[in-house]
Design an enzyme around this catalytic site. Structure first.
Site, PDB file in Angstrom:
ATOM      1  N   LYS A 183       0.818  -1.218   0.000  1.00 16.99           N
ATOM      2  CA  LYS A 183       0.000   0.000   0.000  1.00 16.99           C
ATOM      3  C   LYS A 183       0.855   1.274   0.000  1.00 16.99           C
ATOM      4  CE  LYS A 183      -0.805   0.091   5.008  1.00 16.99           C
ATOM      5  NZ  LYS A 183      -0.081   1.325   5.313  1.00 16.99           N
ATOM      6  N   GLU A 210      -3.925   4.191   6.245  1.00 12.99           N
ATOM      7  CA  GLU A 210      -4.480   3.546   7.449  1.00 12.99           C
ATOM      8  C   GLU A 210      -5.878   4.082   7.759  1.00 12.99           C
ATOM      9  OE1 GLU A 210      -3.005   1.052   8.514  1.00 12.99           O
ATOM     10  OE2 GLU A 210      -0.839   1.278   8.391  1.00 12.99           O
TER      11      GLU A 210
END
Length: 673
Positions: free
Chosen positions: A28, A215
């Protein structure tokens, strides 16, 4: 840089709101970095119109460093790459004229909050730290829901609720009058401002042409509202998260924010990244099997192209010490055969208390280890002292900081004197600093005492001038003037403690000078900005010291392990009541405990071990333990139980858990219908 199909899609989707559902180890951060580069190099976005938000200062800094490989320094400095709270702080500073604040406001950390709450509350609760933490958590909860003290008072019913509401009002009044913000204010204040002031909201929405949030599953209610205020329904933004790694509900994180997106942004594009580059196929199979027992609105299944890998071992000890001995033996055997280094191993646990016996056994077996402690460089006493001096110089109305330094080092100003000063200041609606210089103080204090206090406040005023004229010299000047190192040597006595504390002071001084100067990734900062940044780091960034270069076994909680990876992982204490813990079982919050175990599993690259013991000693009593239900949610063909035998208890537990899961899935199917 090679990218898979899902990663390419995630990077190239620009027009509209986008949620990247990124599984553990799916790259990511690489996608966020590449997307920023793509926006600038291929989509004509200006660097100063891109904002990337993450949860720690460390992550933000690492993002800048990685971007420096592809973008020039000027572009990186133009971008806002920060935490949520740093972004909130930036908005507050730029919009200070629209807020009821002075520009020299300071920040409260957790210890300041507790100190203030002790003063506000009745004497009988003075030493009950859990009581104050409970109030602090409630205030944080109310602020994140945008409840004012007046609203909370209206909603209060029980005697305790009324008491807490009254404390909240006094707490907020104190902050307002002292020109202080707490951690939650850094999100709540700008969000409320953007909600109320359409012109300011439009200006920030125009400034942030593209928003990226890392996140995302860790966002709480106020952070989600903050995101909505910074974007429009047709905005271009990318949020990256994984609902299976949402493990912070205890600090307000709400995984439902992922599901709310579709409602608030109907054109939301969801891209799944399921290719894991970290773990063996067997470890991922176990992770998928476990997490499939949670309710999912968005299905996701990790896969790997790495080798299938070794069997997952379940190690059973007679008691806690025997469990620890078996772990140590396993590490020693592999280390001796030169198949691994100590740093290849991580021992993960649910609660810090579990590390004690592990440490004892590792010491006994001469196995070096590093324990990840939940403490920050900035919370050390000598650092808190010196930052408090700077806080008072920036904002003389900061009473908590003033009280910390007035007798540090000792100035022969006694406790009785300070209580009189405090009482008089509160009665006359003045800060302690203002009261110290008030001529009326002679009515309650002797002249000799007043002179001691005035000598201190005169020095503060003189030092404040240096603060503006020679900021590079300010800290060294404070340390020399108050003979701080000499005083530390006197009170600490032990040579090692003295050496460590003085090294910490020199580190702080060096950091402040570097931050004043700036570097290739960070703009030069003012002293006020530096003190604020360091207070934020104290609150949000733990484990500042990095021990990754030492050949030691790593010990840490499952929560602390998030974002890390290790060749070999032990998840210990796999018993009912520990993982899942008793509170989660009683509160019917098993899903978060399962996610926490999933996070632990996906830290492992090559080897995974689960350990538990049949008996534990608690409060002097021997307790029989049952293996965790999570062990029976894993594929049995991929597990190797030590000695290849199940106790009758284990078999019985397995059948009971199978039955529980069957009934739970039936309820879920009904619920979905």
């Amino acid at each position: 840089m090679s990218l898979n199909c899902a990663q390419k899609n995630a990077i190239k989707f620009i027009n509209g709101p986008c949620l990247i559902l990124a599984g553990a180890g799916s790259g990511k951060t690489k996608v966020i970095i590449n997307k920023i580069i793509y926006l600038i190099n291929h989509c004509q976005y200006q660097a100063n119109n891109i904002t990337a938000v993450t949860f720690t200062n460390k992550s933000a800094y690492e993002m800048r460093v990685r971007l420096s490989e592809y973008l020039n320094t000027i572009e990186i400095k133009k971008m806002i790459i920060s935490t949520f709270h740093s972004l909130g702080l930036e908005i507050i500073k730029q919009e200070i004229d629209a807020l009821e604040l002075n520009s020299n406001f300071t920040l409260f950390d957790e210890k300041d909050q507790i100190t203030l709450l002790k003063k506000i509350c009745n004497q009988e609760t003075e030493n009950n730290i859990n009581f104050f933490k409970k109030i602090s958590n409630m205030i944080s909860y109310w602020k994140n829901k945008f409840y004012t003290p007046e609203q909370v008072q209206l909603l209060a019913r029980s005697h305790l609720e009324i008491k807490f509401a009254s404390i909240y009002k006094k707490y907020n009044t104190y902050l307002y009058e002292s020109n202080i913000l707490d951690f939650d204010d850094l999100i709540c204040v700008p969000t409320i401002l953007l909600k109320k002031n359409t012109n300011i909201k439009k200006r920030w929405q125009k400034k942030i042409s593209y928003l990226l949030v890392d996140e995302y599953q860790d966002t709480n209610n106020s952070q989600y509202e903050f995101i909505k205020m910074l974007t429009r329904s047709d905005s271009n933004f990318t949020l990256v998260g994984d609902d299976d790694q949402s493990i912070y509900s205890w600090r307000g994180a709400n995984p439902k924010n992922i599901f709310a997106l579709k409602k608030d942004f109907p054109n939301l594009k969801i891209i799944k990244m399921e290719h894991n580059y970290r773990s063996s196929g067997r470890i991922l199979k176990a992770a998928n099997s476990l997490i499939s027992n949670n309710l999912h609105h968005l299905e996701k299944k990790l896969f790997s192209k790495l080798k299938y890998g070794k069997l997952i071992e379940v190690i059973v000890g007679i008691n806690e010490e025997n469990e620890a001995e078996k772990i140590a033996k396993k590490i020693s055997e592999q280390y001796s055969s030169k198949k691994a280094k100590y740093q290849d191993y991580a021992i993960l646990y649910r609660g810090n208390y579990q590390s004690r016996i592990i440490e004892k056994v590792l010491i006994k077996e001469n196995i070096p280890y590093n324990i990840s402690e939940n403490s920050s460089f900035f919370s050390r006493p000598e650092i808190k002292d010196l930052l408090s001096y700077l806080r008072v110089i920036i904002n003389p109305n900061d009473n908590c900081a003033f009280m910390r330094i007035i007798n540090t080092p000792a100035r022969k100003i006694g406790i009785v004197t300070l209580k009189k000063l405090e009482k008089w200041a509160i009665k006359n609606n003045k800060s302690f600093f203002e009261a110290s210089n008030d001529i009326e103080m002679k009515s309650i204090l002797r002249e000799v005492t007043i002179n001691k206090i005035k000598k201190f406040t005169f020095w503060i005023k003189k030092t404040t001038q240096l603060f503006y004229l020679k900021p590079f010299k300010i800290l060294d000047n404070i340390i020399n003037d108050i003979q701080y190192e000499k005083w530390l040597s006197k009170i600490l006595k032990e040579p090692n403690k003295i050496k460590n504390s003085i090294n910490n002071i020199h580190t702080l001084s060096k950091w402040i000078k570097n931050m004043l100067q700036g570097d290739e990734f960070e703009k030069p900062m003012t002293l006020s900005q530096i003190v604020t940044r360091m207070t934020l780091r104290d609150i949000s960034d733990k484990n500042i010291k990095n021990n990754n270069y030492e050949d030691k076994v790593q010990l840490m909680t499952l929560h602390a392990s998030k974002g890390l990876e290790f060749p070999s992982v032990f998840i210990i204490g796999m018993c009912e009541g520990i993982l899942p813990n008793h509170k989660s079982i009683n509160d019917n919050n098993i899903e978060e405990e399962r996610r926490l175990t999933y996070v632990g599993i996906t830290r492992a690259k090559k080897q995974l071990f689960f350990t538990y013991c049949d008996q534990r000693i608690q409060y002097g009593q021997v307790l029989d333990m049952s293996p965790s239900r999570f062990l029976f949610e894993l594929p049995k063909e991929d597990l190797k139980w030590n000695q290849n035998i199940f106790s009758q208890k284990s078999l019985k537990m397995r059948e009971q858990n199978k039955l529980k899961i069957y009934h739970f899935k039936k309820i879920l199917k009904k619920h979905k219908k």
